[in-house]
Design an enzyme around this catalytic site. Sequence first.
Site, PDB file in Angstrom:
ATOM      1  N   HIS A 172       0.846  -1.203   0.000  1.00 28.03           N
ATOM      2  CA  HIS A 172       0.000   0.000   0.000  1.00 28.03           C
ATOM      3  C   HIS A 172       0.877   1.247   0.000  1.00 28.03           C
ATOM      4  CE1 HIS A 172       0.086   1.431   4.286  1.00 28.03           C
ATOM      5  NE2 HIS A 172       0.225   0.156   4.605  1.00 28.03           N
ATOM      6  N   ASP A 204       5.576   2.637   7.252  1.00 28.46           N
ATOM      7  CA  ASP A 204       4.207   2.186   6.978  1.00 28.46           C
ATOM      8  C   ASP A 204       3.536   3.111   5.959  1.00 28.46           C
ATOM      9  OD1 ASP A 204       1.768   0.932   7.060  1.00 28.46           O
ATOM     10  OD2 ASP A 204       1.218   1.724   9.039  1.00 28.46           O
ATOM     11  N   GLU A 260      -5.319   1.847   1.970  1.00 28.60           N
ATOM     12  CA  GLU A 260      -5.250   0.663   2.829  1.00 28.60           C
ATOM     13  C   GLU A 260      -5.591   1.026   4.257  1.00 28.60           C
ATOM     14  OE1 GLU A 260      -3.057  -2.083   5.660  1.00 28.60           O
ATOM     15  OE2 GLU A 260      -2.933   0.078   5.381  1.00 28.60           O
ATOM     16  N   GLU A 261      -5.167   2.210   4.672  1.00 23.09           N
ATOM     17  CA  GLU A 261      -5.322   2.604   6.074  1.00 23.09           C
ATOM     18  C   GLU A 261      -6.774   2.803   6.486  1.00 23.09           C
ATOM     19  OE1 GLU A 261      -3.047   2.319   8.073  1.00 23.09           O
ATOM     20  OE2 GLU A 261      -1.117   2.698   7.137  1.00 23.09           O
ATOM     21  N   ASP A 311       4.266  -5.042   3.756  1.00 24.04           N
ATOM     22  CA  ASP A 311       3.726  -3.933   4.549  1.00 24.04           C
ATOM     23  C   ASP A 311       4.582  -3.783   5.805  1.00 24.04           C
ATOM     24  OD1 ASP A 311       2.204  -2.006   5.770  1.00 24.04           O
ATOM     25  OD2 ASP A 311       0.331  -3.117   5.688  1.00 24.04           O
ATOM     26  N   HIS A 316       2.214   4.553  13.018  1.00 22.72           N
ATOM     27  CA  HIS A 316       1.073   5.472  12.846  1.00 22.72           C
ATOM     28  C   HIS A 316       1.291   6.799  13.581  1.00 22.72           C
ATOM     29  CE1 HIS A 316      -2.241   2.449  11.410  1.00 22.72           C
ATOM     30  NE2 HIS A 316      -1.199   2.522  10.591  1.00 22.72           N
TER      31      HIS A 316
END
Length: 528
Positions: free
Chosen positions: A116, A128, A162-163, A191, A278
């Site tokens: 992603h 990420d 994707e998130e 990922d 994140h």
Amino acid sequence: MKWGKRIGAAVVGMAAVLGVVAAPAQATITAAPDISLANVKAHLSALQTIANQNGGNRASGRPGYPASVSYVAQKLRDAGYNVTLQTCSSCAGSSQNVIAEWPQGDASQVIMLGAHLDSVSAGPGINDNGSGSASILEVALTLARENPAMAKRVRFGWWADEESGLRGSKFYVNSLPQTERTKIKTYLNFDMIGSDNWGYFVYDDVASVKAVFDEYFRTIGIQTEGDTEGDGRSDHASFKSAGIPVGGLATGAGYTKSAAQQQKWGGTAGQAFDSCYHRACDTLSNIPDTPLEKNSDAIGYALWKLAVGTSTGPDFSLGLTPSSGTVQAGQSATVTVNTTTTSGAAQAVSLSASGLPAGATATFNPASVQSGGSSTLTIATSASTPNGTSTITVTGDGTSVDRTAQYTLTVGDVSVRTFTNGTDYALNDYATVNSPITSSATGAATSPVKVSITGTHTCSEDLRISLKAPDGSTYSVKPTGSLPCTDLGTRNYSVPVTNEAASGTWTLVVYDAYAQDTGTLDSWTITV
């Protein structure tokens, strides 16, 4: 990052890749080249610059995402790839997937790699998932530079949104006709492969795919573990739910490294694998060279193993008639398994089946054939076999090569679309309840799905309720509220979902976020 002689010899010398990703025994296979760490880091630097210039992130629906798409797409076009920008109408801001195909190899046998491309809005997302995106980009460019003879077609995907629930990859898979889905023999997902307190995790969904990555890591003396943290939470879930074999790599996210894992891999026990997961600090400084280098090389190794070479040896095809069937629990389905020699001499083929529903068995008569022969497969269900639809993979294990075909088995009445779980669950302070329902409905879930919840709780405002779909995507049903408190009772909700299959296990997740008030979840019902 140069490949040692042991790795080159392993690629050339292996007669066949196991299971669903088999390669012909007499293929001429070129040893995988070096995947340049410097080039991977240059791509990460470009993604960091894009985030810096666009509000600090590359989230779908934000300006940094289309800039990331443009960077990746131009690199691929310049290298000679056939590039498609697929607009995902269900993604934030109608963001685009980048699909790139190398125009060589058997187009009926596709090995697909994906990552992603979006970040969360909190930061630039360099681990990420800039790490996965940059690594497969450099692998793609290396393939173009080397230009080896190809046994199979190679396709790459960079996924949008994707998130927010795997939206880009779901959109792509759902847009493919079944004939195109069956051409994808393996999907590999990457990922977060550069975590700062890293582990070496290999997806264990398909043993023969995992074995390819494990083989590489053994040659450099690294032990791996199966990836439990990412199971169902990244884009491979979209392919797996469509019956496509999957594999991939990760180095960990928010889970905590154990003392045993510290002994195995180094790092710090008791700390998260990625300290900036994140968060705004997921920047270039969050990425160490070691896991990025080794995982990039592992990706290159797997791609060369699975797709590079020329199919000149003995080969056969495998087909099923019929390819689907419906029975009631306790009944059996009968399938004819046909094999055809497509090149070279006939070979012995042993037959097996995987992916059976609970309580079901598979028998072949005969259990092995010479290619060109046929066998009868009997799938027997029991009274305890649950209603639902399963994708069963039939594998023909040949002397020189393996081939697979898929059979769709439906058990029970799939016209029913409303299902109930009547088990009581205590709703305690600061505790989470997971109440599952298995749906046997076919086709796509109708959005919004209908959820009805019955229970007692003296302050329903304490409750945060969400719905987890069969592919792992999570949707909000009810947020916590404010005073005054009201009893839970019976409540009905309409929950918008995106590209979800109706069949499978749906889970109601109830979290009691505050103290003092408790209760019971008596039952809940879902209509898909």
